[in-house]
Design an enzyme around this catalytic site. Structure first.
Site, short mmCIF file in Angstrom:
data_model
loop_
_atom_site.label_atom_id
_atom_site.label_comp_id
_atom_site.label_asym_id
_atom_site.label_seq_id
_atom_site.Cartn_x
_atom_site.Cartn_y
_atom_site.Cartn_z
N ASP A 67 44.65 14.09 65.51
CA ASP A 67 44.76 14.72 66.87
C ASP A 67 44.32 16.03 67.02
O ASP A 67 44.32 16.70 65.94
CB ASP A 67 46.56 14.86 66.91
CG ASP A 67 47.02 15.36 68.32
OD1 ASP A 67 46.69 14.57 69.36
OD2 ASP A 67 47.56 16.36 68.48
N GLU A 101 44.31 19.58 69.46
CA GLU A 101 44.84 20.40 70.28
C GLU A 101 43.62 21.47 71.07
O GLU A 101 43.08 21.79 70.01
CB GLU A 101 45.87 21.45 69.89
CG GLU A 101 47.17 20.53 69.35
CD GLU A 101 48.02 19.65 70.25
OE1 GLU A 101 47.54 19.74 71.37
OE2 GLU A 101 48.47 18.62 69.71
N HIS A 144 52.88 17.93 70.59
CA HIS A 144 51.90 18.74 71.21
C HIS A 144 51.42 19.80 70.15
O HIS A 144 50.66 20.63 70.30
CB HIS A 144 52.00 19.35 72.54
CG HIS A 144 52.07 18.29 73.64
ND1 HIS A 144 51.05 17.30 73.95
CD2 HIS A 144 53.02 18.03 74.65
CE1 HIS A 144 51.16 16.61 74.80
NE2 HIS A 144 52.34 17.00 75.20
N ASP A 199 52.11 15.23 65.80
CA ASP A 199 51.50 14.33 66.51
C ASP A 199 50.74 13.23 65.55
O ASP A 199 50.83 12.00 65.55
CB ASP A 199 50.76 14.66 67.97
CG ASP A 199 51.32 15.40 68.61
OD1 ASP A 199 52.95 15.38 68.53
OD2 ASP A 199 50.78 15.87 69.58
#
Length: 413
Positions: A34, A36, A175, A180
């Site tokens: 994941d 960000e 998040h 995640d």
């Protein structure tokens, strides 16, 4: 009189797997990752956290976690959404170092992400921009968002937090990349088990075999497109498509699968529409080269005055006015490269500027169900030619813009 309509265009099927390989899923090693980021554009924004878990035999065998320094202050929206602060990334390594370490760590394992097109978009952009690689990641990829839509079509939505709650998977600090990634990993194991038992899917390259079947149009995200009838055949096909969208392909909104538009395209001119169209969104999030294949589908490309896109700045989907004008300029250049007309349109919803209040009343009455209530409504009145030329003066050479529109107008009659 010219007849036309703005439609909700959907692909007949969205792939679950990218870079398909005949690899046995039961024996594979997975890297569930994941990212960000500072925003939604892989071109204008950057990764600030990259995390992953490596899974083999149903167990997490390794972890990767790193912050990346964006070299500018984070926006309030980014901080609120991710929980990542300036202090956390100030002394972090550069993105290029993080991506280089990650590339080495993943090897040729299967990559997994929820809404993989987003995460892979940033990863591939980083490969190209930072590591000077022209090729995208060659690893097989699984998108758990599309896999969830395929396996559980009865669910109201397929967001990560919704699916984790449904299957009693712990998701803390949503998040944040590492949390995640871990939750997506456990979700993937559940999904692959169901895929094997319910759909008899054993290999990676089997995941896309059901793409486009049954209610696949419901799982596809709609994009706006403009249809204009050139002649009586086009008008007949326009009516046919509108009927199909309401009778056979209505799901929350009337939808037109791309295959149906191709079937009844004779006599129609297809335009790329507004910021909800796939060309503009593609140019927001991807490099111009990557948008070429998308734009090839359309007969003409559309751009609006920058003022019409102001809500994208408000929502921080576009970084600033300069980036917005660059997106518009890139669409104009893309049209010239592909020899397609680029038409300056106003996304007109009413005639006079003072009529804006009526649209505002209508949309406000729909409450939270209408996403337009989440931002200030742009000014979308009918602009004069002089107003449009002034709005696009940043492009330079106004005469060429006028000639381009005149050429298209003659084609449309």
């Amino acid at each position: 009189m010219m007849y036309g309509v703005e439609i909700n265009l959907v692909d007949d099927g969205v792939p679950i797997a990218y870079n398909p390989e005949h690899r046995l899923l039961e024996d594979a090693t997975y890297v569930v990752f994941d990212v960000e980021t500072t925003g939604l554009s892989a071109v204008y924004d950057t990764i600030i956290e990259l995390a992953a878990v490596k899974i083999k035999g149903g167990e997490i065998i390794d972890r990767f976690e790193a912050f990346a320094n964006p070299h500018h202050p984070l926006s309030a929206t980014t901080i609120e959404l991710t929980g990542i602060t300036d202090d956390m990334v100030r002394d972090a390594p550069d993105v290029v170092d993080v991506v280089r370490d990650f590339k080495e760590w993943i090897g040729q394992d299967i990559l997994v992400a929820h809404n993989a097109s987003f995460d892979m978009g940033f990863l591939n952009a980083a490969y190209k921009r930072l590591l000077k690689k022209t090729d995208k990641a060659s690893n097989p990829v699984i998108d758990t968002l599309e896999l969830g839509r395929f396996l559980y079509p009865e669910f109201k939505n397929h967001r990560l937090n919704t699916l984790c709650k449904k299957f009693d998977i712990e998701l803390t600090q949503h998040h944040r990349a590492i949390y995640d990634a871990e939750a997506t990993g456990y979700l993937m194991l559940k999904m692959l088990k169901d895929a094997a038992e319910k759909k008899e899917i054993a290999y990676h390259d089997q995941l896309n075999e059901n793409m486009g079947q049954s209610n696949a149009y419901q799982r596809s995200r709609p994009y706006h497109a403009t249809l204009i009838a050139q002649n009586e055949t086009g008008l007949k096909n326009l009516f046919k498509l509108v009927s199909l969208s309401h009778i056979h392909y209505f799901y929350r909104v009337p939808r037109i699968p791309r295959s149906q538009l191709e079937k009844y395209r004779e006599g129609l001119i297809v335009g790329s529409a507004c910021d909800k169209g796939e060309v503009f969104e593609g140019m927001m999030q991807k490099s111009p080269d990557e948008v070429e294949d998308i734009a090839a589908f359309y007969d003409y490309l559309e751009v609006h005055p920058p003022e019409v896109y102001q809500h994208l700045l408000q929502l921080e989907l576009v970084r600033d006015e300069r980036a917005l004008k660059e997106i518009i300029t890139n669409i104009v250049k893309l049209g010239e490269k592909l020899n397609k007309p680029v038409v300056a349109t106003g996304n007109v919803h009413y005639l006079h500027p003072e009529d804006k209040i009526y649209r505002k009343i209508l949309i406000s009455s729909q409450g939270g169900a209408n996403p337009l209530n989440r931002h200030e409504l742009p000014k979308v009145h009918f602009r004069t030619t002089d107003e449009m030329l002034e709005a696009f003066s940043f492009l330079g050479d106004e005469k060429s813009e006028r000639d381009r529109r005149n050429k298209y107008a003659k084609k449309s009659i």
